[in-house]
Design a protein around this motif. Structure first.
Motif, PDB file in Angstrom:
ATOM      1  N   UNK A 155       0.825  -1.214   0.000  1.00 44.62           N
ATOM      2  CA  UNK A 155       0.000   0.000   0.000  1.00 44.62           C
ATOM      3  C   UNK A 155       0.855   1.257   0.000  1.00 44.62           C
ATOM      4  N   UNK A 156       2.010   1.193   0.644  1.00 40.75           N
ATOM      5  CA  UNK A 156       2.939   2.324   0.577  1.00 40.75           C
ATOM      6  C   UNK A 156       3.464   2.475  -0.844  1.00 40.75           C
ATOM      7  N   UNK A 157       3.704   1.353  -1.494  1.00 37.25           N
ATOM      8  CA  UNK A 157       4.218   1.365  -2.861  1.00 37.25           C
ATOM      9  C   UNK A 157       3.199   1.971  -3.842  1.00 37.25           C
ATOM     10  N   UNK A 158       1.918   1.830  -3.534  1.00 39.98           N
ATOM     11  CA  UNK A 158       0.850   2.354  -4.384  1.00 39.98           C
ATOM     12  C   UNK A 158       0.830   3.885  -4.319  1.00 39.98           C
ATOM     13  N   UNK A 159       1.066   4.544  -5.427  1.00 41.22           N
ATOM     14  CA  UNK A 159       1.171   6.007  -5.450  1.00 41.22           C
ATOM     15  C   UNK A 159      -0.155   6.709  -5.198  1.00 41.22           C
ATOM     16  N   UNK A 160      -1.262   5.965  -5.175  1.00 39.83           N
ATOM     17  CA  UNK A 160      -2.557   6.579  -4.872  1.00 39.83           C
ATOM     18  C   UNK A 160      -2.758   6.771  -3.370  1.00 39.83           C
ATOM     19  N   UNK A 161      -1.898   6.175  -2.568  1.00 40.18           N
ATOM     20  CA  UNK A 161      -2.035   6.253  -1.110  1.00 40.18           C
ATOM     21  C   UNK A 161      -1.026   7.237  -0.526  1.00 40.18           C
ATOM     22  N   UNK A 162      -1.543   8.181   0.255  1.00 44.02           N
ATOM     23  CA  UNK A 162      -0.678   9.167   0.905  1.00 44.02           C
ATOM     24  C   UNK A 162      -0.717   9.067   2.425  1.00 44.02           C
ATOM     25  N   UNK A 163      -1.846   8.605   2.971  1.00 48.15           N
ATOM     26  CA  UNK A 163      -1.995   8.503   4.419  1.00 48.15           C
ATOM     27  C   UNK A 163      -2.517   7.108   4.757  1.00 48.15           C
ATOM     28  N   UNK A 164      -1.802   6.398   5.626  1.00 50.87           N
ATOM     29  CA  UNK A 164      -2.166   5.043   6.021  1.00 50.87           C
ATOM     30  C   UNK A 164      -2.272   4.995   7.539  1.00 50.87           C
ATOM     31  N   UNK A 165      -3.435   4.583   8.043  1.00 45.65           N
ATOM     32  CA  UNK A 165      -3.662   4.507   9.487  1.00 45.65           C
ATOM     33  C   UNK A 165      -3.759   3.069   9.959  1.00 45.65           C
ATOM     34  N   UNK A 166      -3.044   2.741  11.030  1.00 45.73           N
ATOM     35  CA  UNK A 166      -3.091   1.410  11.644  1.00 45.73           C
ATOM     36  C   UNK A 166      -3.620   1.586  13.061  1.00 45.73           C
ATOM     37  N   UNK A 167      -4.731   0.896  13.388  1.00 45.03           N
ATOM     38  CA  UNK A 167      -5.263   1.072  14.735  1.00 45.03           C
ATOM     39  C   UNK A 167      -5.532  -0.272  15.392  1.00 45.03           C
ATOM     40  N   UNK A 168      -5.643  -0.256  16.724  1.00 44.48           N
ATOM     41  CA  UNK A 168      -5.892  -1.462  17.498  1.00 44.48           C
ATOM     42  C   UNK A 168      -5.619  -1.186  18.958  1.00 44.48           C
ATOM     43  N   UNK A 169      -5.996  -2.122  19.814  1.00 46.50           N
ATOM     44  CA  UNK A 169      -5.832  -1.926  21.257  1.00 46.50           C
ATOM     45  C   UNK A 169      -4.360  -1.905  21.657  1.00 46.50           C
ATOM     46  N   UNK A 170      -4.106  -1.365  22.832  1.00 49.51           N
ATOM     47  CA  UNK A 170      -2.747  -1.360  23.347  1.00 49.51           C
ATOM     48  C   UNK A 170      -2.232  -2.766  23.570  1.00 49.51           C
ATOM     49  N   UNK A 171      -0.995  -2.999  23.156  1.00 49.87           N
ATOM     50  CA  UNK A 171      -0.389  -4.316  23.346  1.00 49.87           C
ATOM     51  C   UNK A 171      -0.670  -5.290  22.222  1.00 49.87           C
ATOM     52  N   UNK A 172      -1.412  -4.848  21.206  1.00 48.83           N
ATOM     53  CA  UNK A 172      -1.799  -5.758  20.131  1.00 48.83           C
ATOM     54  C   UNK A 172      -0.687  -5.944  19.093  1.00 48.83           C
ATOM     55  N   UNK A 173       0.355  -5.088  19.142  1.00 48.84           N
ATOM     56  CA  UNK A 173       1.498  -5.257  18.243  1.00 48.84           C
ATOM     57  C   UNK A 173       1.609  -4.212  17.154  1.00 48.84           C
ATOM     58  N   UNK A 174       0.945  -3.055  17.335  1.00 47.96           N
ATOM     59  CA  UNK A 174       0.967  -2.012  16.296  1.00 47.96           C
ATOM     60  C   UNK A 174       2.373  -1.442  16.102  1.00 47.96           C
ATOM     61  N   UNK A 175       3.041  -1.122  17.202  1.00 46.52           N
ATOM     62  CA  UNK A 175       4.381  -0.538  17.101  1.00 46.52           C
ATOM     63  C   UNK A 175       5.367  -1.526  16.498  1.00 46.52           C
ATOM     64  N   UNK A 176       5.274  -2.783  16.913  1.00 46.60           N
ATOM     65  CA  UNK A 176       6.169  -3.800  16.352  1.00 46.60           C
ATOM     66  C   UNK A 176       5.957  -3.941  14.859  1.00 46.60           C
ATOM     67  N   UNK A 177       4.693  -3.968  14.433  1.00 44.82           N
ATOM     68  CA  UNK A 177       4.383  -4.047  13.004  1.00 44.82           C
ATOM     69  C   UNK A 177       4.948  -2.832  12.271  1.00 44.82           C
ATOM     70  N   UNK A 178       4.767  -1.636  12.847  1.00 47.35           N
ATOM     71  CA  UNK A 178       5.245  -0.423  12.194  1.00 47.35           C
ATOM     72  C   UNK A 178       6.764  -0.430  12.046  1.00 47.35           C
ATOM     73  N   UNK A 179       7.464  -0.946  13.058  1.00 47.22           N
ATOM     74  CA  UNK A 179       8.923  -1.025  12.978  1.00 47.22           C
ATOM     75  C   UNK A 179       9.364  -1.985  11.877  1.00 47.22           C
ATOM     76  N   UNK A 180       8.672  -3.107  11.748  1.00 49.46           N
ATOM     77  CA  UNK A 180       9.023  -4.052  10.684  1.00 49.46           C
ATOM     78  C   UNK A 180       8.758  -3.452   9.307  1.00 49.46           C
ATOM     79  N   UNK A 181       7.699  -2.650   9.186  1.00 48.87           N
ATOM     80  CA  UNK A 181       7.440  -1.953   7.918  1.00 48.87           C
ATOM     81  C   UNK A 181       8.575  -0.980   7.633  1.00 48.87           C
ATOM     82  N   UNK A 182       8.953  -0.206   8.642  1.00 44.95           N
ATOM     83  CA  UNK A 182      10.039   0.773   8.498  1.00 44.95           C
ATOM     84  C   UNK A 182      11.325   0.114   8.022  1.00 44.95           C
TER      85      UNK A 182
END
Length: 484
Positions: A155-182
């Protein structure tokens, strides 16, 4: 000028040259040796300055690199001359080999003064340009994340997307996922000029985000600048640059234009400079308020992946002691409801349990945990049960008080170990010691105990780090516990 005068001058030059090249080279070789020693000492100072500069995020100047190469070549050549002179067998102190030695000495004499004066220890480094991206330290564990990881990178590779939101409860792994994307290798292939990681956290103001972003891209703000001034600077600096901005743990929506992340139309004949923002939050509403092109909810792990993560942290050698423990372990993993932080926390607790009775008691505790709502979580939230289990499992009330003490620092704050231990000593949570060194040793031991129970995090995951932090979900629950 007569012919005889001219011939006399020529003969005089020939004689002077001959007297130099035919003379014993000992004194000039010794002179060069002393010059080489001075240059070697200067090079050692230069190398120390370069090492210090690199630790401070600077790089060697082109002029210094050139002079350093020349000085090193000079020192090497002088060493070769000294070897050749030492090996030369002179009949009566002289031989035809002296001519070659003197010629080489003459060539080196012309550059020695320039080199000694040119190597300036005080001007060896310049600031590095900001790197496009710096890899974030993170474990290789991607249990249950691979599908989301590949999907969002695409989705980052897709030039039609400029803003991507990831949501979920605390402790569900959002930060870990974001770091792996980075850190994903495909991100570097997209050739963003700036890839920036910023942690927002609850209560973060726009000004802090602007300051953090400016610091990451090496843009200087003045202390007295207004918000409009900062917006203008960011916009004009980033408008013709491509930028990928990671915002971790935002609790409210922000105007991305005020962060310089507005899409600017490409100039005629030039490539579009993309601006992409990807963020994590606990609120779906924040995603909609940020007008995200892509909204992704991070769910709990399916049971097979949850079991894999629990097994990894509890240890197969423990779970496979006997079939009854294996059965209890599967029920405990199920009670964690697919929350990675709960699975890791409970798994670590169970890694030290060996008896059926202990496993039965832990399962009973998890099933009976009923806690009030806190930070928007449900009463039977498994993360609360996981925290209570870890909390109750600590060795005594003093250790539990030491953990609660860590919640006094702000969310996402990197706590210096020394300051934390001083606080524990002041509160009487470390006592009965014979010396201050013994008290600090005991404090470091307690920190490692809490870290091994996954109730504190060592910065960068290194045991010798000087800082620790408290996971925001753990901190929320610690504050709730302390308030009661």
């Amino acid at each position: 000028m007569t012919l005889s005068t001219v011939l006399g001058q020529i003969l005089n030059k020939i004689c002077n040259a001959a007297s130099f090249y035919l003379a014993s080279p000992q004194s000039s070789v010794n002179y060069l040796g002393r010059a080489a020693e001075r240059l070697t000492a200067k090079l050692e100072d230069v190398n120390q300055e370069i090492a210090e500069a690199e630790r401070n995020g600077q790089t060697t100047t082109n002029e210094t690199r050139l002079l350093k190469r020349k000085a090193e070549a000079f020192v090497s050549e002088v060493a070769a001359i000294q070897r050749d002179y030492g090996a030369m067998r002179c009949l009566g102190g002289w031989s035809w080999n002296c001519v070659s030695i003197n010629q080489r000495v003459s060539e080196r004499m012309e550059e020695v003064s320039e080199l000694i004066s040119g190597v300036d220890v005080s001007k060896v480094a310049a600031k590095l340009p900001p790197p496009a991206a710096v890899e974030l330290p993170i474990s290789n564990n991607v249990v249950g994340m691979r599908s989301n990881l590949i999907q969002i990178v695409n989705q980052i590779r897709d030039e039609n997307n400029s803003v991507i939101g990831i949501y979920g409860m605390g402790g569900i792994g959002k930060t870990t996922l974001l770091k792996h994307i980075h850190n994903h290798e495909d991100i570097s292939k997209l050739k963003f000029e700036h890839v920036v990681w910023i942690v927002a956290s609850q209560g973060c103001k726009l000004q802090k985000l602007q300051m953090d972003l400016a610091k990451k891209v090496r843009l200087k703000f003045e202390d007295d600048e207004s918000e409009d001034d900062r917006v203008s600077k960011l916009y004009n600096f980033l408008k013709q640059k491509s930028c990928l901005l990671f915002l971790d743990d935002i609790w409210e929506s922000y105007d991305l234009v005020k962060l310089g992340m507005e899409q600017v139309p490409a100039e005629h004949g030039k490539e579009q400079k993309r601006k992409v923002v990807i963020f994590t939050t606990r609120s779906e509403q924040v995603c909609t308020e940020m007008s995200a092109d892509v909204i992704k909810k991070v769910e709990g792990l399916p049971y097979d992946q949850a079991w894999e993560l629990f097994l990894k942290n509890a240890g197969e050698h423990v779970i496979n002691i006997e079939p009854r423990i294996t059965g209890l372990a599967k029920q405990i993993a199920e009670e964690c409801a697919g929350v990675p932080l709960a699975l890791i926390t409970v798994g670590k607790v169970m890694s030290a349990k060996r008896s059926i009775e202990a496993w039965n008691e832990v399962l009973r505790q998890l099933k009976k945990s009923h806690m009030p709502k806190v930070t928007g979580m449900k009463e039977r939230d498994p993360m609360l049960a996981a925290f209570k289990l870890s909390y109750d499992n600590l060795e005594d009330d003093n250790m539990r008080a030491r953990l609660l003490c860590c919640s006094l620092w702000p969310e996402d704050f990197e706590i210096h170990k020394v300051e934390l231990i001083q606080c524990w000593i002041g509160l009487g949570l470390i006592d009965e010691f014979d010396s201050i060194n013994e008290a600090f040793d005991r404090g470091h031991f307690h920190i490692e105990t809490l870290a091994s129970a996954c109730l504190l995090e060592l910065i960068d995951g290194e045991i010798h780090t000087t800082k620790i932090k408290m996971h925001d979900v753990i901190r929320d629950m610690a504050l709730w516990t302390a308030s009661n």
